[in-house]
Design a protein around this motif. Structure first.
Motif, PDB file in Angstrom:
ATOM      1  N   CYS A 264       0.936  -1.194   0.124  1.00  0.00           N
ATOM      2  CA  CYS A 264       0.058  -0.236   0.054  1.00  0.00           C
ATOM      3  C   CYS A 264       0.835   1.290  -0.088  1.00  0.00           C
ATOM      4  N   TYR A 265       2.029   1.123   0.355  1.00  0.00           N
ATOM      5  CA  TYR A 265       3.065   2.282   0.064  1.00  0.00           C
ATOM      6  C   TYR A 265       4.294   2.256  -0.914  1.00  0.00           C
ATOM      7  N   GLY A 266       4.353   0.967  -1.602  1.00  0.00           N
ATOM      8  CA  GLY A 266       4.976   0.758  -2.600  1.00  0.00           C
ATOM      9  C   GLY A 266       4.472  -0.216  -3.481  1.00  0.00           C
ATOM     10  N   GLY A 267       5.298  -0.688  -4.556  1.00  0.00           N
ATOM     11  CA  GLY A 267       4.836  -1.537  -5.633  1.00  0.00           C
ATOM     12  C   GLY A 267       4.094  -1.083  -6.555  1.00  0.00           C
ATOM     13  N   ARG A 268       3.975  -1.919  -7.800  1.00  0.00           N
ATOM     14  CA  ARG A 268       3.233  -1.379  -9.013  1.00  0.00           C
ATOM     15  C   ARG A 268       1.695  -1.317  -8.857  1.00  0.00           C
ATOM     16  N   ASN A 269       1.162  -2.139  -8.271  1.00  0.00           N
ATOM     17  CA  ASN A 269      -0.526  -1.839  -7.981  1.00  0.00           C
ATOM     18  C   ASN A 269      -0.823  -0.467  -7.499  1.00  0.00           C
ATOM     19  N   ARG A 270       0.010  -0.050  -6.513  1.00  0.00           N
ATOM     20  CA  ARG A 270      -0.436   1.419  -5.728  1.00  0.00           C
ATOM     21  C   ARG A 270       0.127   2.581  -7.074  1.00  0.00           C
ATOM     22  N   LYS A 271       1.371   2.391  -7.482  1.00  0.00           N
ATOM     23  CA  LYS A 271       1.833   3.295  -8.127  1.00  0.00           C
ATOM     24  C   LYS A 271       1.068   3.372  -9.536  1.00  0.00           C
ATOM     25  N   VAL A 272       0.528   2.191 -10.339  1.00  0.00           N
ATOM     26  CA  VAL A 272      -0.168   2.626 -11.582  1.00  0.00           C
ATOM     27  C   VAL A 272      -1.691   3.113 -10.945  1.00  0.00           C
ATOM     28  N   SER A 273      -2.192   2.851 -10.010  1.00  0.00           N
ATOM     29  CA  SER A 273      -3.402   3.307  -9.569  1.00  0.00           C
ATOM     30  C   SER A 273      -3.388   4.713  -9.090  1.00  0.00           C
ATOM     31  N   GLU A 274      -2.321   5.175  -8.571  1.00  0.00           N
ATOM     32  CA  GLU A 274      -2.220   6.815  -8.402  1.00  0.00           C
ATOM     33  C   GLU A 274      -2.012   7.349  -9.689  1.00  0.00           C
ATOM     34  N   ALA A 275      -1.399   6.983 -10.622  1.00  0.00           N
ATOM     35  CA  ALA A 275      -1.382   7.377 -11.875  1.00  0.00           C
ATOM     36  C   ALA A 275      -2.623   7.506 -12.859  1.00  0.00           C
ATOM     37  N   PHE A 276      -3.575   6.501 -12.568  1.00  0.00           N
ATOM     38  CA  PHE A 276      -5.067   6.522 -13.149  1.00  0.00           C
ATOM     39  C   PHE A 276      -5.751   7.417 -12.638  1.00  0.00           C
ATOM     40  N   VAL A 277      -5.704   7.804 -11.271  1.00  0.00           N
ATOM     41  CA  VAL A 277      -6.357   8.924 -10.839  1.00  0.00           C
ATOM     42  C   VAL A 277      -5.978  10.407 -11.424  1.00  0.00           C
ATOM     43  N   LYS A 278      -4.632  10.489 -11.434  1.00  0.00           N
ATOM     44  CA  LYS A 278      -3.938  11.664 -11.778  1.00  0.00           C
ATOM     45  C   LYS A 278      -3.818  12.102 -13.285  1.00  0.00           C
ATOM     46  N   THR A 279      -3.882  10.892 -13.973  1.00  0.00           N
ATOM     47  CA  THR A 279      -3.767  11.233 -15.567  1.00  0.00           C
ATOM     48  C   THR A 279      -4.999  10.833 -16.393  1.00  0.00           C
ATOM     49  N   GLY A 280      -5.987  10.080 -16.043  1.00  0.00           N
ATOM     50  CA  GLY A 280      -7.298   9.916 -16.624  1.00  0.00           C
ATOM     51  C   GLY A 280      -7.016   8.724 -17.808  1.00  0.00           C
ATOM     52  N   LYS A 281      -5.781   8.327 -17.737  1.00  0.00           N
ATOM     53  CA  LYS A 281      -5.544   7.152 -18.503  1.00  0.00           C
ATOM     54  C   LYS A 281      -6.204   5.837 -18.182  1.00  0.00           C
TER      55      LYS A 281
END
Length: 344
Positions: A264-281
């Protein structure tokens, strides 16, 4: 006792980190294991050269684990049938969606007394939950244990201290697996609660997606703490539903609370999900852009779990799992997660 030959099925980021550990330990225990470790590599070209050749000539997986030297006794093999032929221990480390196809390719050559160990964090998609270890057992007719824990692959490869939990219900193989995986920097504990260990490894990725949504919305530690608490509650609840014999103490091993926190603080799932919100991609686009060929497990696991919960009519009892699915696949906005939390 004859020496055990080990094959690693998979050569991505985590597979290569595991190969470093296993290669070192087979050499360390020459009375237990054949020194050479075969590692199946999905063949691809890197700068015009075959990846398997690069690994065997430089002892480095330059695409998925650059900068980390693998032991010289790790042999990259691009043919999966050749890689498992004659092996006694099969270590599975690859995205779970590829397991059925590979089982079909190798089942005719796997030794009848071979055993498997899965490091795969995912579930088989069906109307009923099927663990990946169960799928391997059914397809190959061999026993399958699991290894799960708070293990960011790059950190393990750099020999930063971490722990893992081995879920093994076999009194003989538990100690063997510990010798195969334990190092000064990678400590393992074996427990006879395999299903719970494996479920923790899969379900925590759903919670990590929710944590990424929180980060993407710019929220702080209080909100993420609430996500982690509710996520752990639903993990325990789901595990008890799936396996009534699930042991409470297993959730306090590395596979449980520790893995949940780190992902929940590192790793690919958290990272990509953060980008999902910020970029709309879309998640598919972000997976391709951000993961360098690795696969995103959390959203897929959320879909698999939701299908089971829906079939049983209990999805309302899992508000976090349900919200992650709805945001990933039904177009609900990330704020839907907060709306769900506020009604609990």
């Amino acid at each position: 006792m004859s020496l055990r030959q080990v094959t690693i099925i998979g050569s991505g980021n985590w597979g290569s980190a595991i190969a470093k550990i296993v290669g070192s330990n087979t050499a360390k225990y020459p009375d237990l294991f054949h020194s050479q470790v075969k590692m199946w590599v999905f063949e691809e070209e890197v700068n015009g050269e075959k990846l398997s050749h690069i690994i065997n000539s430089t002892h480095e997986n330059v695409k998925y684990l650059p900068g980390i030297k693998l032991p010289a006794n790790v042999l990259a093999v691009p043919d999966v049938v050749e890689s498992v032929t004659g092996s006694d221990i099969l270590v599975w480390v690859l995205p779970h969606q590829f397991v059925p196809r590979l089982c079909g390719q190798i089942k005719d050559v796997v030794k009848p007394d071979a055993v498997s160990l899965s490091c795969i964090k995912g579930l088989q998609d069906s109307s009923e939950i099927k663990l990946i270890s169960t799928l391997i057992q059914e397809e190959l007719g061999t026993d399958c244990s699991v290894l799960m824990g708070a293990n960011i692959a790059n950190e393990v490869a750099k020999e930063e201290f971490s722990e893992a939990t081995i879920g093994c219900n076999d009194d003989v193989m538990g100690p063997v697996f510990q010798k195969l995986f334990t190092t000064d920097y990678f400590k393992t504990t074996a427990v006879k609660d395999k299903d719970t260990v494996e479920l923790c490894g899969a379900l925590k990725n759903i919670v990590a997606v929710a944590a990424g949504f929180v980060d993407g919305m710019g929220l702080g530690g209080n909100t993420k703490a609430a996500i982690i608490r509710l996520g752990m509650k639903e993990m325990v609840q789901f595990s008890k539903m799936f396996s009534p014999a699930s042991q409470q103490l297993t959730f306090f091993e590395s596979c449980g609370v520790a893995d949940l926190i780190t992902t929940c603080y590192g790793g690919r799932n958290r990272k990509v999900s953060e980008a999902f919100v910020k970029t709309g991609k879309t998640l598919d686009v972000l997976e391709a852009e951000m993961l360098g060929g690795q696969k995103l497990q959390g959203p897929m696991t959320a879909k698999e779990v939701y299908h089971v919960l829906k079939a049983k009519g209990v999805e309302g009892s899992y508000p976090l799992f349900r919200s992650v699915y709805e945001i990933c696949y039904e177009g609900m906005p990330p704020k839907h997660l907060l709306d769900t939390l506020s009604t609990i």
